[in-house]
Design a protein around this motif. Structure first.
Motif, PDB file in Angstrom:
ATOM      1  N   ASP A 112       0.831  -1.208   0.000  1.00  0.00           N
ATOM      2  CA  ASP A 112       0.000   0.000   0.000  1.00  0.00           C
ATOM      3  C   ASP A 112       0.864   1.255   0.000  1.00  0.00           C
ATOM      4  N   ALA A 113       1.900   1.269   0.835  1.00  0.00           N
ATOM      5  CA  ALA A 113       2.800   2.420   0.880  1.00  0.00           C
ATOM      6  C   ALA A 113       3.505   2.618  -0.454  1.00  0.00           C
ATOM      7  N   LEU A 114       3.880   1.520  -1.094  1.00  0.00           N
ATOM      8  CA  LEU A 114       4.531   1.614  -2.402  1.00  0.00           C
ATOM      9  C   LEU A 114       3.549   2.124  -3.453  1.00  0.00           C
ATOM     10  N   LEU A 121      -0.386   7.506   9.010  1.00  0.00           N
ATOM     11  CA  LEU A 121       0.751   6.977   8.264  1.00  0.00           C
ATOM     12  C   LEU A 121       0.720   7.466   6.816  1.00  0.00           C
ATOM     13  N   THR A 122      -0.454   7.481   6.215  1.00  0.00           N
ATOM     14  CA  THR A 122      -0.580   7.998   4.852  1.00  0.00           C
ATOM     15  C   THR A 122      -0.151   9.454   4.785  1.00  0.00           C
ATOM     16  N   LYS A 123      -0.602  10.237   5.750  1.00  0.00           N
ATOM     17  CA  LYS A 123      -0.211  11.643   5.827  1.00  0.00           C
ATOM     18  C   LYS A 123       1.302  11.793   5.911  1.00  0.00           C
ATOM     19  N   ARG A 124       1.932  10.985   6.759  1.00  0.00           N
ATOM     20  CA  ARG A 124       3.373  11.096   6.955  1.00  0.00           C
ATOM     21  C   ARG A 124       4.137  10.763   5.681  1.00  0.00           C
ATOM     22  N   LEU A 125       3.766   9.678   5.026  1.00  0.00           N
ATOM     23  CA  LEU A 125       4.482   9.295   3.810  1.00  0.00           C
ATOM     24  C   LEU A 125       4.299  10.343   2.722  1.00  0.00           C
ATOM     25  N   ALA A 126       3.100  10.880   2.595  1.00  0.00           N
ATOM     26  CA  ALA A 126       2.889  11.949   1.619  1.00  0.00           C
ATOM     27  C   ALA A 126       3.718  13.177   1.971  1.00  0.00           C
ATOM     28  N   ARG A 127       3.800  13.504   3.245  1.00  0.00           N
ATOM     29  CA  ARG A 127       4.593  14.659   3.673  1.00  0.00           C
ATOM     30  C   ARG A 127       6.068  14.459   3.333  1.00  0.00           C
ATOM     31  N   LEU A 128       6.566  13.233   3.466  1.00  0.00           N
ATOM     32  CA  LEU A 128       7.955  12.961   3.116  1.00  0.00           C
ATOM     33  C   LEU A 128       8.213  13.158   1.620  1.00  0.00           C
ATOM     34  N   ALA A 129       7.150  13.078   0.824  1.00  0.00           N
ATOM     35  CA  ALA A 129       7.256  13.357  -0.611  1.00  0.00           C
ATOM     36  C   ALA A 129       6.974  14.823  -0.918  1.00  0.00           C
ATOM     37  N   GLY A 130       6.809  15.630   0.124  1.00  0.00           N
ATOM     38  CA  GLY A 130       6.552  17.046  -0.073  1.00  0.00           C
ATOM     39  C   GLY A 130       5.128  17.381  -0.425  1.00  0.00           C
ATOM     40  N   ARG A 131       4.194  16.480  -0.073  1.00  0.00           N
ATOM     41  CA  ARG A 131       2.791  16.678  -0.433  1.00  0.00           C
ATOM     42  C   ARG A 131       1.923  16.765   0.814  1.00  0.00           C
ATOM     43  N   ALA A 132       0.984  17.702   0.802  1.00  0.00           N
ATOM     44  CA  ALA A 132      -0.056  17.776   1.828  1.00  0.00           C
ATOM     45  C   ALA A 132      -1.298  17.113   1.243  1.00  0.00           C
ATOM     46  N   CYS A 187       6.029  -9.058  -3.338  1.00  0.00           N
ATOM     47  CA  CYS A 187       5.238  -8.823  -4.539  1.00  0.00           C
ATOM     48  C   CYS A 187       4.496  -7.491  -4.387  1.00  0.00           C
ATOM     49  N   PRO A 188       4.670  -6.578  -5.321  1.00  0.00           N
ATOM     50  CA  PRO A 188       4.024  -5.260  -5.218  1.00  0.00           C
ATOM     51  C   PRO A 188       2.589  -5.281  -5.756  1.00  0.00           C
ATOM     52  N   HIS A 189       1.724  -5.998  -5.053  1.00  0.00           N
ATOM     53  CA  HIS A 189       0.349  -6.185  -5.538  1.00  0.00           C
ATOM     54  C   HIS A 189      -0.337  -4.845  -5.855  1.00  0.00           C
ATOM     55  N   ASP A 190      -0.301  -3.938  -4.885  1.00  0.00           N
ATOM     56  CA  ASP A 190      -1.056  -2.701  -5.033  1.00  0.00           C
ATOM     57  C   ASP A 190      -0.447  -1.739  -6.050  1.00  0.00           C
ATOM     58  N   PRO A 191       0.876  -1.575  -6.114  1.00  0.00           N
ATOM     59  CA  PRO A 191       1.431  -0.739  -7.179  1.00  0.00           C
ATOM     60  C   PRO A 191       1.084  -1.247  -8.579  1.00  0.00           C
ATOM     61  N   ILE A 192       1.005  -2.556  -8.752  1.00  0.00           N
ATOM     62  CA  ILE A 192       0.612  -3.097 -10.055  1.00  0.00           C
ATOM     63  C   ILE A 192      -0.806  -2.643 -10.396  1.00  0.00           C
ATOM     64  N   THR A 193      -1.687  -2.694  -9.422  1.00  0.00           N
ATOM     65  CA  THR A 193      -3.062  -2.256  -9.635  1.00  0.00           C
ATOM     66  C   THR A 193      -3.111  -0.774 -10.003  1.00  0.00           C
ATOM     67  N   VAL A 194      -2.310   0.047  -9.334  1.00  0.00           N
ATOM     68  CA  VAL A 194      -2.230   1.465  -9.684  1.00  0.00           C
ATOM     69  C   VAL A 194      -1.800   1.639 -11.138  1.00  0.00           C
ATOM     70  N   LEU A 195      -0.849   0.836 -11.565  1.00  0.00           N
ATOM     71  CA  LEU A 195      -0.354   0.955 -12.940  1.00  0.00           C
ATOM     72  C   LEU A 195      -1.384   0.520 -13.976  1.00  0.00           C
ATOM     73  N   THR A 196      -2.305  -0.344 -13.619  1.00  0.00           N
ATOM     74  CA  THR A 196      -3.349  -0.694 -14.598  1.00  0.00           C
ATOM     75  C   THR A 196      -4.160   0.531 -14.974  1.00  0.00           C
ATOM     76  N   LEU A 197      -4.255   1.496 -14.070  1.00  0.00           N
ATOM     77  CA  LEU A 197      -4.900   2.772 -14.371  1.00  0.00           C
ATOM     78  C   LEU A 197      -3.948   3.716 -15.096  1.00  0.00           C
ATOM     79  N   LEU A 198      -2.740   3.874 -14.559  1.00  0.00           N
ATOM     80  CA  LEU A 198      -1.834   4.900 -15.066  1.00  0.00           C
ATOM     81  C   LEU A 198      -1.118   4.502 -16.350  1.00  0.00           C
ATOM     82  N   ALA A 199      -0.843   3.211 -16.514  1.00  0.00           N
ATOM     83  CA  ALA A 199      -0.090   2.728 -17.679  1.00  0.00           C
ATOM     84  C   ALA A 199      -0.762   1.479 -18.247  1.00  0.00           C
ATOM     85  N   PRO A 200      -2.003   1.608 -18.699  1.00  0.00           N
ATOM     86  CA  PRO A 200      -2.756   0.419 -19.122  1.00  0.00           C
ATOM     87  C   PRO A 200      -2.133  -0.308 -20.304  1.00  0.00           C
ATOM     88  N   ASP A 201      -1.325   0.390 -21.105  1.00  0.00           N
ATOM     89  CA  ASP A 201      -0.717  -0.259 -22.268  1.00  0.00           C
ATOM     90  C   ASP A 201       0.282  -1.342 -21.874  1.00  0.00           C
TER      91      ASP A 201
END
Length: 293
Positions: free
Chosen positions: A21-23, A52-63, A226-240
């Motif tokens: 999930d974090a990935l 935890l979600t807030k913290r990880l986003a903050r480490l990426a410079g995002r609110a 196994c990066p289960h959730d990042p793969i799912t994200v990529l089905t949206l972002l990079a469907p090709d």
């Protein structure tokens, strides 16, 4: 579904247990085409998950707006809790979850812009099912649901659907347009020590993700995941990158076993993914997020 326009989306997650999930969050944060409107958390201590979600986003410079959601399953099934959620940060109580209710947030975001907002759901489907039952407009107005769940080559139950099969049955029976990626696809991709070293070198978020990954490895006594959730994200972002089935119907039994039948329905499953290219794309986008501060 590829488009040059921004992809407006909400991320629904049980972040903190499996590191994937974090990935997945980092992949979203490192993807310029993704307009991440906010996140909702589900299953167990959802306020801790939100912090935890807030913290990880903050480490990426995002609110990032993060709204806690359902702590319990629809029928009160026991919640599985690994025990290490959030423990790598001793000051998570300094992060504040956003006020409100995750279901109301999901419904408001989706129905305010019919056909324009995607939802990526990578945990048990309690929040999504409740959004569907509380607002008939949700299933009609969501542009697409992208789900990590199920297994479609054997009768083995998968964690997300098994944790709340009643919720899964509601979601897959809703008529909403859905793409679901199951274990038979996600388990073909692995991240190993070389990938983790590259992520760790990218800055504070990368260092935090390295620690989260290694914590998960220790939990299973492995040196890969196994990066289960990042793969799912990529089905949206990079469907090709992927191959998908024709549309059909997914059913989920009370034990969480899933079955896909092509034909009538608006659900498709991911049927193939080039493992090496997918892993490289995941690492590239995580590094982009971690290097952005």
């Amino acid at each position: 579904m590829a488009s040059s326009a921004p992809i407006h989306l909400v991320f629904d997650t049980d972040i903190g247990s499996d590191v994937d999930d974090a990935l997945a969050l980092a992949v979203l944060l490192g993807s310029p085409e993704a307009d991440l409107l906010g996140a909702t958390t589900v299953y167990g201590d959802t306020r801790l998950r939100a912090r935890l979600t807030k913290r990880l986003a903050r480490l990426a410079g995002r609110a990032l707006t993060v709204v806690p959601g359902a702590a319990e399953t629809l029928t009160g099934r026991p919640v599985w809790w690994a025990g290490h959620e959030g423990r790598l940060f001793t000051d998570l109580d300094t992060e504040s979850a956003d006020p409100g209710d995750a279901v109301a947030y999901l419904v408001d975001r989706v129905t305010a812009a019919p056909g324009e907002v995607d939802v990526v759901a990578v945990g048990p489907l309690t929040n999504i099912a409740t959004a569907i039952t509380s607002s008939p407009a949700f299933a009609r107005d969501v542009r697409h649901l992208w789900i990590m769940g199920g297994r479609f080559d054997t009768a083995e139950p998968e964690h997300n659907l098994k944790c709340d099969p009643e919720a899964a049955a509601v979601v897959f029976g809703s008529g909403a347009p859905i793409t679901v990626t199951g274990l038979e696809i996600t388990t073909t991709v692995r991240l190993d020590a070389t990938d983790v070293a590259a992520i760790a070198a990218a800055g504070p978020l990368g260092e935090a993700l390295k620690a989260e990954i290694e914590q998960w490895w220790r939990f299973w006594n492995e040196e890969w995941n196994c990066p289960h959730d990042p793969i799912t994200v990529l089905t949206l972002l990079a469907p090709d990158l992927f191959t998908f089935s024709p549309e059909g119907r997914v059913t989920v039994d009370p034990e969480g076993t899933s079955r896909f039948e092509p034909g009538e329905g608006r659900t498709r499953i991911t049927t193939a993914a080039p493992a090496k290219r997918v892993a490289q794309e995941i690492v590239h986008r995580i590094i982009a997020a971690a290097s952005s501060t």
